[in-house]
Design a protein around this motif. Structure first.
Motif, PDB file in Angstrom:
ATOM      1  N   UNK A 164       0.824  -1.210   0.000  1.00 41.56           N
ATOM      2  CA  UNK A 164       0.000   0.000   0.000  1.00 41.56           C
ATOM      3  C   UNK A 164       0.863   1.268   0.000  1.00 41.56           C
ATOM      4  N   UNK A 165       1.914   1.282   0.833  1.00 40.96           N
ATOM      5  CA  UNK A 165       2.691   2.504   1.003  1.00 40.96           C
ATOM      6  C   UNK A 165       3.635   2.767  -0.162  1.00 40.96           C
ATOM      7  N   UNK A 166       4.292   1.729  -0.684  1.00 41.35           N
ATOM      8  CA  UNK A 166       5.292   1.945  -1.729  1.00 41.35           C
ATOM      9  C   UNK A 166       4.681   2.515  -3.016  1.00 41.35           C
ATOM     10  N   UNK A 167       3.533   2.014  -3.488  1.00 39.13           N
ATOM     11  CA  UNK A 167       2.910   2.683  -4.641  1.00 39.13           C
ATOM     12  C   UNK A 167       2.490   4.124  -4.338  1.00 39.13           C
ATOM     13  N   UNK A 168       2.103   4.400  -3.078  1.00 40.81           N
ATOM     14  CA  UNK A 168       1.768   5.769  -2.699  1.00 40.81           C
ATOM     15  C   UNK A 168       3.000   6.661  -2.809  1.00 40.81           C
ATOM     16  N   UNK A 169       4.134   6.149  -2.353  1.00 37.84           N
ATOM     17  CA  UNK A 169       5.393   6.880  -2.462  1.00 37.84           C
ATOM     18  C   UNK A 169       5.725   7.154  -3.928  1.00 37.84           C
ATOM     19  N   UNK A 170       5.525   6.173  -4.782  1.00 33.93           N
ATOM     20  CA  UNK A 170       5.759   6.350  -6.216  1.00 33.93           C
ATOM     21  C   UNK A 170       4.820   7.424  -6.779  1.00 33.93           C
ATOM     22  N   UNK A 171       3.574   7.459  -6.325  1.00 37.27           N
ATOM     23  CA  UNK A 171       2.628   8.452  -6.852  1.00 37.27           C
ATOM     24  C   UNK A 171       3.046   9.863  -6.453  1.00 37.27           C
ATOM     25  N   UNK A 172       3.610  10.034  -5.252  1.00 39.58           N
ATOM     26  CA  UNK A 172       4.086  11.360  -4.832  1.00 39.58           C
ATOM     27  C   UNK A 172       5.266  11.802  -5.706  1.00 39.58           C
ATOM     28  N   UNK A 173       6.136  10.849  -6.027  1.00 42.75           N
ATOM     29  CA  UNK A 173       7.257  11.165  -6.916  1.00 42.75           C
ATOM     30  C   UNK A 173       6.748  11.585  -8.292  1.00 42.75           C
ATOM     31  N   UNK A 174       5.745  10.864  -8.814  1.00 40.78           N
ATOM     32  CA  UNK A 174       5.177  11.212 -10.122  1.00 40.78           C
ATOM     33  C   UNK A 174       4.535  12.599 -10.082  1.00 40.78           C
ATOM     34  N   UNK A 175       3.865  12.936  -8.966  1.00 40.96           N
ATOM     35  CA  UNK A 175       3.273  14.268  -8.833  1.00 40.96           C
ATOM     36  C   UNK A 175       4.363  15.344  -8.887  1.00 40.96           C
ATOM     37  N   UNK A 176       5.555  15.023  -8.370  1.00 41.10           N
ATOM     38  CA  UNK A 176       6.653  15.971  -8.355  1.00 41.10           C
ATOM     39  C   UNK A 176       7.192  16.294  -9.731  1.00 41.10           C
ATOM     40  N   UNK A 177       6.826  15.514 -10.719  1.00 44.13           N
ATOM     41  CA  UNK A 177       7.274  15.775 -12.089  1.00 44.13           C
ATOM     42  C   UNK A 177       6.364  16.792 -12.790  1.00 44.13           C
ATOM     43  N   UNK A 178       5.177  17.059 -12.201  1.00 42.75           N
ATOM     44  CA  UNK A 178       4.218  17.918 -12.882  1.00 42.75           C
ATOM     45  C   UNK A 178       3.655  19.026 -11.997  1.00 42.75           C
ATOM     46  N   UNK A 179       3.411  18.732 -10.720  1.00 38.29           N
ATOM     47  CA  UNK A 179       2.696  19.676  -9.863  1.00 38.29           C
ATOM     48  C   UNK A 179       3.671  20.536  -9.078  1.00 38.29           C
ATOM     49  N   UNK A 180       3.530  21.867  -9.132  1.00 41.27           N
ATOM     50  CA  UNK A 180       4.479  22.769  -8.453  1.00 41.27           C
ATOM     51  C   UNK A 180       4.634  22.480  -6.962  1.00 41.27           C
ATOM     52  N   UNK A 181       3.555  22.175  -6.269  1.00 48.08           N
ATOM     53  CA  UNK A 181       3.649  21.932  -4.824  1.00 48.08           C
ATOM     54  C   UNK A 181       4.549  20.739  -4.535  1.00 48.08           C
ATOM     55  N   UNK A 182       4.426  19.685  -5.324  1.00 49.78           N
ATOM     56  CA  UNK A 182       5.205  18.467  -5.076  1.00 49.78           C
ATOM     57  C   UNK A 182       6.614  18.550  -5.635  1.00 49.78           C
ATOM     58  N   UNK A 183       6.867  19.521  -6.508  1.00 46.97           N
ATOM     59  CA  UNK A 183       8.227  19.729  -6.997  1.00 46.97           C
ATOM     60  C   UNK A 183       9.150  20.254  -5.908  1.00 46.97           C
TER      61      UNK A 183
END
Length: 451
Positions: A252-271
């Motif tokens: 459950x947690x590791x795919x969530x971690x991957x999704x946060x990384x993917x958000x960091x490629x596009x969303x200013x807040x997560x960058x």
């Protein structure tokens, strides 16, 4: 003279003006022949800024020496100064051997400013540049005793030098009960991040059972944490492999971690967010490729020391017998027993330098209960003792003349302890020290269950 030895000489020359981390970086890179442009590109700076840092550095050294120093003359000037002003040395390769060195007992990570930290190029240059990039992810993979945490702390120090906020979570420190429930784990995760950043842990305002704990956790990080961070945030997860023992939670947690990384490629807040993951072994929890955080970002697999690096570390310990070809031959005799694993090498060199012990005596006593590794070995034996099946699997490995095939969970647990080296699914003992000790002290004829 190596760059770290030259830096030790600068500490002697500039006792009241210690170099900043960036000045040390520029000096070391120039010493290795890098141009200002190459340094700027590697570390994410403007070329002109690095040039100005270098100019001020040479000016400061010039004032200390009473002569003009520049980027092109620094090597010759410091080598000449070492020959003319430092105490006679047995080897011209080690300036630091002539300087007073208080050896710290090698228990845990190498302290940040210790001259006993050995770089493994180009790893340090790669990770220091990567952590400054918005939305980046760095993966440090290596068994115990390989220097993961020492490198991790240097990455965080480098990030702080560049005005990034830093959080370090060690999964070793989480209560076992935390791993029993995803919601509890994610609340622990968010509360610890808030605590280290000095933010109020306002979890209840964001946690909503109707949308689920993963969405609640994501909203908390984005709206409560990242909204209050201006310059960027580094979150380091140390001993992430502890999570692998709980497959349901990890899935459950590791795919969530991957999704946060993917958000960091596009969303200013997560960058704003950078991740550093440190773990001992490959994850055996089944994950889809697009859900795993272990196939993205910068992957660093920490190697053992080379013989030259071990020799350099021996010289920094003041062991003059380690110089030259003859010194390498003596070190090879030692390394045949303890391997080139940094943690084991450091303890051996400390004993040789501090206790006046000879190499032959150290090797003879190493796998015994009176040797310098006795505490370390007893700790490993205690870690194996509750698991007869794990003991049986490791006994198979140390008794075999050829590599042994192990099931994934058993291999994970033995590699996490640092007891084995894996080549695909084939296991061999990490070093002869472990083979000799556990052949004598590991119970024989254990069943192969309950690992």
């Amino acid at each position: 003279m190596q760059s770290d030895e030259a830096l030790a000489l600068l500490d002697h020359l500039l006792p009241h003006h210690p170099l900043s981390d960036l000045q040390e970086t520029v000096f070391s890179q120039v010493w290795q022949g890098k141009t200002y442009a190459e340094i700027a590109d590697a570390y994410g700076y403007e070329h002109s800024y690095i040039r100005d840092v270098g100019f001020r550095l040479w000016q400061m050294i010039s004032e200390a020496l009473g002569q003009k120093v520049s980027k092109s003359t620094i090597k010759a000037v410091l080598r000449r100064y070492a020959r003319n002003h430092m105490a006679p040395m047995s080897s011209p390769q080690s300036v630091s051997a002539s300087l007073p060195l208080a050896l710290e007992f090698p228990n845990g990570p190498v302290p940040l400013h210790s001259p006993l930290y050995i770089e493994r190029p180009p790893i340090e240059t790669q990770v220091m540049a990567a952590v400054l990039k918005p939305g980046s992810l760095i993966r440090l993979k290596a068994p115990r005793q390989m220097g993961k945490t020492s490198l991790l702390r240097r990455i965080l120090a480098h990030a702080q030098q560049h005005q990034l906020r830093c959080v370090s979570l060690s999964f070793h420190r989480a209560d076992r009960a935390i791993y029993t429930d995803l919601d509890r784990f994610l609340r622990w995760f968010c509360a610890n991040i808030s605590y280290q950043l000095g933010l109020e842990a306002d979890l209840d305002s964001y946690w909503n059972t109707d949308i689920g704990s993963k969405v609640s956790c994501t909203a908390y990080l984005e709206d409560h944490v990242l909204s209050q961070i201006s310059d960027g945030l580094v979150i380091a997860l140390d001993e992430l492999n502890d999570l692998f023992q709980y497959p349901e939670l990890a899935s459950e947690f590791l795919p969530l971690l991957r999704s946060w990384y993917e958000d960091g490629r596009e969303l200013p807040a997560w960058q704003k967010l950078r991740w550093v993951l440190a773990y001992a072994t490959d994850v055996y929890v089944p994950l889809q490729l697009n859900q795993s955080p272990f196939n993205v970002g910068l992957a660093i697999k920490l190697p053992s020391f080379s013989l030259d690096q071990v020799q350099e570390l021996a010289q920094r310990h003041g062991l003059t017998w380690a110089d030259g070809q003859g010194g390498q031959e003596q070190l090879l005799t030692l390394l045949h027993m303890v391997s080139c694993r940094p943690g084991l090498v450091r303890l051996a060199l400390y004993a040789l330098a501090q206790n006046g012990m000879g190499v032959d005596q150290l090797i003879e006593e190493a796998p015994t209960q009176s040797g310098i590794y006795s505490d370390h070995l007893r700790h490993l034996l205690a870690a194996l003792s509750p698991f007869p099946g794990l003991q049986a699997a490791f006994r198979r490995v140390i008794q075999a003349a050829e590599p042994v095939s192990l099931d994934p969970i058993t291999a994970y647990r033995l590699e996490s302890l640092g007891l084995i080296t894996l080549d695909k699914n084939q296991a061999t003992p990490s070093c002869e020290l472990y083979r000799h000790y556990f052949l004598n002290f590991l119970p024989a004829d254990q069943p192969s269950t309950h690992v």
